[in-house]
Design an enzyme around this catalytic site. Structure first.
Site, PDB file in Angstrom:
ATOM      1  N   SER A  15       0.829  -1.209   0.000  1.00 50.83           N
ATOM      2  CA  SER A  15       0.000   0.000   0.000  1.00 50.83           C
ATOM      3  C   SER A  15       0.865   1.262   0.000  1.00 50.83           C
ATOM      4  O   SER A  15       1.828   1.380   0.760  1.00 50.83           O
ATOM      5  CB  SER A  15      -0.908   0.017   1.230  1.00 50.83           C
ATOM      6  OG  SER A  15      -1.568   1.263   1.312  1.00 50.83           O
ATOM      7  N   SER A  17      -0.578   4.123   0.702  1.00 52.43           N
ATOM      8  CA  SER A  17      -1.323   5.088   1.515  1.00 52.43           C
ATOM      9  C   SER A  17      -0.513   5.665   2.678  1.00 52.43           C
ATOM     10  O   SER A  17      -0.587   6.886   2.921  1.00 52.43           O
ATOM     11  CB  SER A  17      -2.621   4.458   2.019  1.00 52.43           C
ATOM     12  OG  SER A  17      -3.495   4.245   0.931  1.00 52.43           O
ATOM     13  N   LYS A  66     -14.072  -3.331   1.403  1.00 53.33           N
ATOM     14  CA  LYS A  66     -14.906  -2.128   1.271  1.00 53.33           C
ATOM     15  C   LYS A  66     -16.391  -2.407   1.530  1.00 53.33           C
ATOM     16  O   LYS A  66     -17.094  -1.551   2.066  1.00 53.33           O
ATOM     17  CB  LYS A  66     -14.716  -1.488  -0.102  1.00 53.33           C
ATOM     18  CG  LYS A  66     -13.327  -0.875  -0.271  1.00 53.33           C
ATOM     19  CD  LYS A  66     -13.168  -0.184  -1.607  1.00 53.33           C
ATOM     20  CE  LYS A  66     -11.722   0.261  -1.804  1.00 53.33           C
ATOM     21  NZ  LYS A  66     -11.508   0.934  -3.089  1.00 53.33           N
ATOM     22  N   ASN A  87     -14.636   3.388   1.766  1.00 59.75           N
ATOM     23  CA  ASN A  87     -13.158   3.360   1.776  1.00 59.75           C
ATOM     24  C   ASN A  87     -12.560   4.286   2.821  1.00 59.75           C
ATOM     25  O   ASN A  87     -11.347   4.337   2.973  1.00 59.75           O
ATOM     26  CB  ASN A  87     -12.584   3.688   0.384  1.00 59.75           C
ATOM     27  CG  ASN A  87     -12.559   5.179   0.112  1.00 59.75           C
ATOM     28  OD1 ASN A  87     -13.356   5.935   0.666  1.00 59.75           O
ATOM     29  ND2 ASN A  87     -11.637   5.618  -0.731  1.00 59.75           N
ATOM     30  N   ASP A 102     -13.612   7.291  -3.439  1.00 62.17           N
ATOM     31  CA  ASP A 102     -13.040   6.778  -4.693  1.00 62.17           C
ATOM     32  C   ASP A 102     -13.563   7.539  -5.914  1.00 62.17           C
ATOM     33  O   ASP A 102     -12.795   7.916  -6.806  1.00 62.17           O
ATOM     34  CB  ASP A 102     -13.359   5.288  -4.859  1.00 62.17           C
ATOM     35  CG  ASP A 102     -12.503   4.418  -3.958  1.00 62.17           C
ATOM     36  OD1 ASP A 102     -11.367   4.813  -3.643  1.00 62.17           O
ATOM     37  OD2 ASP A 102     -12.977   3.331  -3.580  1.00 62.17           O
ATOM     38  N   GLY A 127     -17.109  -2.814 -16.468  1.00 59.48           N
ATOM     39  CA  GLY A 127     -17.150  -3.487 -15.178  1.00 59.48           C
ATOM     40  C   GLY A 127     -18.423  -3.135 -14.440  1.00 59.48           C
ATOM     41  O   GLY A 127     -19.002  -2.055 -14.657  1.00 59.48           O
ATOM     42  N   ALA A 131     -15.947  -1.636  -7.686  1.00 60.85           N
ATOM     43  CA  ALA A 131     -15.158  -0.492  -8.153  1.00 60.85           C
ATOM     44  C   ALA A 131     -15.975   0.371  -9.116  1.00 60.85           C
ATOM     45  O   ALA A 131     -15.922   1.608  -9.063  1.00 60.85           O
ATOM     46  CB  ALA A 131     -13.879  -0.975  -8.829  1.00 60.85           C
ATOM     47  N   MET A 217      -8.541   2.387 -13.922  1.00 61.50           N
ATOM     48  CA  MET A 217      -8.533   2.614 -12.473  1.00 61.50           C
ATOM     49  C   MET A 217      -7.395   1.847 -11.800  1.00 61.50           C
ATOM     50  O   MET A 217      -7.050   2.116 -10.660  1.00 61.50           O
ATOM     51  CB  MET A 217      -9.897   2.256 -11.869  1.00 61.50           C
ATOM     52  CG  MET A 217     -10.926   3.338 -12.198  1.00 61.50           C
ATOM     53  SD  MET A 217     -12.650   2.935 -11.823  1.00 61.50           S
ATOM     54  CE  MET A 217     -12.567   2.562 -10.100  1.00 61.50           C
ATOM     55  N   GLY A 241      -4.509   4.694 -12.925  1.00 63.60           N
ATOM     56  CA  GLY A 241      -5.212   5.096 -11.709  1.00 63.60           C
ATOM     57  C   GLY A 241      -4.338   5.633 -10.582  1.00 63.60           C
ATOM     58  O   GLY A 241      -4.822   5.788  -9.460  1.00 63.60           O
TER      59      GLY A 241
HETATM   60  P1  ATR Z   1     -14.162  -4.811  -7.652  1.00 68.09           P
HETATM   61  O1  ATR Z   1     -14.560  -4.529  -6.250  1.00 68.09           O
HETATM   62  O2  ATR Z   1     -12.698  -4.599  -7.930  1.00 68.09           O
HETATM   63  O3  ATR Z   1     -15.022  -4.135  -8.661  1.00 68.09           O
HETATM   64  P2  ATR Z   1     -15.604  -7.213  -8.173  1.00 68.09           P
HETATM   65  O4  ATR Z   1     -16.802  -6.661  -7.482  1.00 68.09           O
HETATM   66  O5  ATR Z   1     -15.214  -8.645  -7.958  1.00 68.09           O
HETATM   67  O6  ATR Z   1     -14.308  -6.394  -7.808  1.00 68.09           O
HETATM   68  O7  ATR Z   1     -15.793  -6.940  -9.741  1.00 68.09           O
HETATM   69  C1  ATR Z   1     -14.824  -7.320 -10.675  1.00 68.09           C
HETATM   70  C2  ATR Z   1     -15.242  -6.799 -12.033  1.00 68.09           C
HETATM   71  O8  ATR Z   1     -14.243  -7.174 -12.998  1.00 68.09           O
HETATM   72  C3  ATR Z   1     -16.543  -7.388 -12.542  1.00 68.09           C
HETATM   73  O9  ATR Z   1     -17.173  -6.440 -13.374  1.00 68.09           O
HETATM   74  C4  ATR Z   1     -16.062  -8.588 -13.344  1.00 68.09           C
HETATM   75  O10 ATR Z   1     -16.961  -9.049 -14.337  1.00 68.09           O
HETATM   76  P3  ATR Z   1     -18.148 -10.097 -13.909  1.00 68.09           P
HETATM   77  O11 ATR Z   1     -19.183  -9.269 -13.233  1.00 68.09           O
HETATM   78  O12 ATR Z   1     -18.596 -10.653 -15.213  1.00 68.09           O
HETATM   79  O13 ATR Z   1     -17.494 -11.099 -13.006  1.00 68.09           O
HETATM   80  C5  ATR Z   1     -14.849  -7.994 -14.006  1.00 68.09           C
HETATM   81  N1  ATR Z   1     -13.891  -9.006 -14.457  1.00 68.09           N
HETATM   82  C6  ATR Z   1     -13.073  -9.751 -13.696  1.00 68.09           C
HETATM   83  N2  ATR Z   1     -12.315 -10.567 -14.478  1.00 68.09           N
HETATM   84  C7  ATR Z   1     -12.688 -10.322 -15.760  1.00 68.09           C
HETATM   85  C8  ATR Z   1     -12.264 -10.827 -17.028  1.00 68.09           C
HETATM   86  N3  ATR Z   1     -11.321 -11.755 -17.143  1.00 68.09           N
HETATM   87  N4  ATR Z   1     -12.844 -10.335 -18.144  1.00 68.09           N
HETATM   88  C9  ATR Z   1     -13.804  -9.367 -18.050  1.00 68.09           C
HETATM   89  N5  ATR Z   1     -14.246  -8.851 -16.880  1.00 68.09           N
HETATM   90  C10 ATR Z   1     -13.688  -9.311 -15.744  1.00 68.09           C
END
Ligand code: ATR
Length: 280
Positions: A15, A17, A66, A87, A102, A127, A131, A217, A241
């Protein structure tokens, strides 16, 4: 008396931070100590309670706590409530108040540091996890022309869009990556964790409008996989990010200490160090 702060995560050793907040404290003359603390995966709440018993005044929360922090809080800021994640904790007389800086950090990095105004822009958010959710409201507050959310699991993107749709500030919709074909955006933000597993996102060609900004990010040594992909896809401006990290910290510092530190010199210094550490 020295005020105690910490960042909780697991893992936490890398980290930045503590370094960032030490710089803010030196700059503003605040008498604080800020530590990195490893919280057990199954007992985040216990770690925070122990910290409070030691006199801890505030804490940042990072992966993967979080959402746990959100559930732990006695009160929440409106933006933390909408993000469903926290956060930044303010600890006072046994009361835990949660905030989420964030999204504000992202917006400040894009608008102030990168000089890219969000008003009137077509934004694509990649996504639909925590996040992504955390940055939607601050993006909408800046009056973009459109917010599109795309995700590997399209139903999650659609659900997220629907949750924010009553916000009539701009059209908002969610779906799959494939459905983006034929659309162009001024700003594309990567809020997926795909690059952690080394995966490229299956994005159609032509996503980047002339002058568009690709924003990841994530950050790391050298160009992130998403930004490499964006460069190949014709994104003329690209940013990782690191600035968001520094700006979300500045916003947390403002909540705790009532003063917003300057970020420019620190961000430039962290950037130089990252580049120096990048293998050729
Ligand atoms: P965070 O808190 O970092 O957002 P999360 O809630 O687990 O972590 O979300 C991860 C995000 O990355 C999700 O949008 C996930 O897509 P899914 O909802 O389909 O799981 C996306 N993600 C993770 N690995 C991926 C990959 N290999 N290709 C595309 N999207 C991915």
């Amino acid at each position: 008396m020295t005020d105690l702060y910490a960042v909780f995560g697991n893992p936490i050793t890398h980290s930045k931070s503590p370094r960032i907040h030490a710089a803010f404290a030196a700059q503003t003359g605040a008498d604080i100590r800020y530590e990195a603390r490893l919280a057990p995966l199954d007992d985040f709440a216990g770690a925070v309670r122990r910290f409070m018993a030691e006199g801890g005044r505030g804490a940042n929360v990072t992966v993967p706590f979080k959402e746990a922090a959100f559930r732990l809080c006695d009160s929440l800021s409106p933006r933390a409530r909408l993000a469903g994640a926290v956060n930044t904790l303010s600890l006072e007389a046994g009361h835990i108040r949660g905030d989420n800086t964030d999204g504000a950090g992202l917006v400040r990095d894009i608008e102030t540091n990168l000089g890219f105004a969000l008003a009137g822009r077509r934004i694509l958010l990649l996504g639909a996890g925590g996040a992504a959710r955390g940055v939607i409201l601050p993006l909408l507050e800046n009056q973009p022309a459109q917010l599109r959310i795309a995700n590997r699991s399209p139903a999650k993107a659609a659900a997220l869009a629907a949750a924010f749709a009553p916000d009539t500030r701009c059209p908002i919709a969610g779906g799959s990556f494939a459905e983006l074909a034929g659309q162009a955006f001024d700003l594309v933000i990567n809020a997926t964790s795909a690059s952690l597993g080394g995966a490229a996102l299956p994005l159609p060609d032509g996503l980047y409008a002339p002058g568009a900004l690709a924003y990841d990010m994530m950050y790391g040594q050298g160009e992130t996989p998403f930004l490499t992909q964006a460069r190949a896809a014709g994104a003329s401006r690209r940013a990782d990010g690191l600035g968001m990290l520094v700006e979300q910290a500045a916003e947390a510092f403002l909540i705790w200490r009532g003063i917003r530190p300057e970020t420019g010199a620190l961000l430039a210094q962290l950037r130089r160090e990252l580049q120096a550490a990048t293998p050729a």
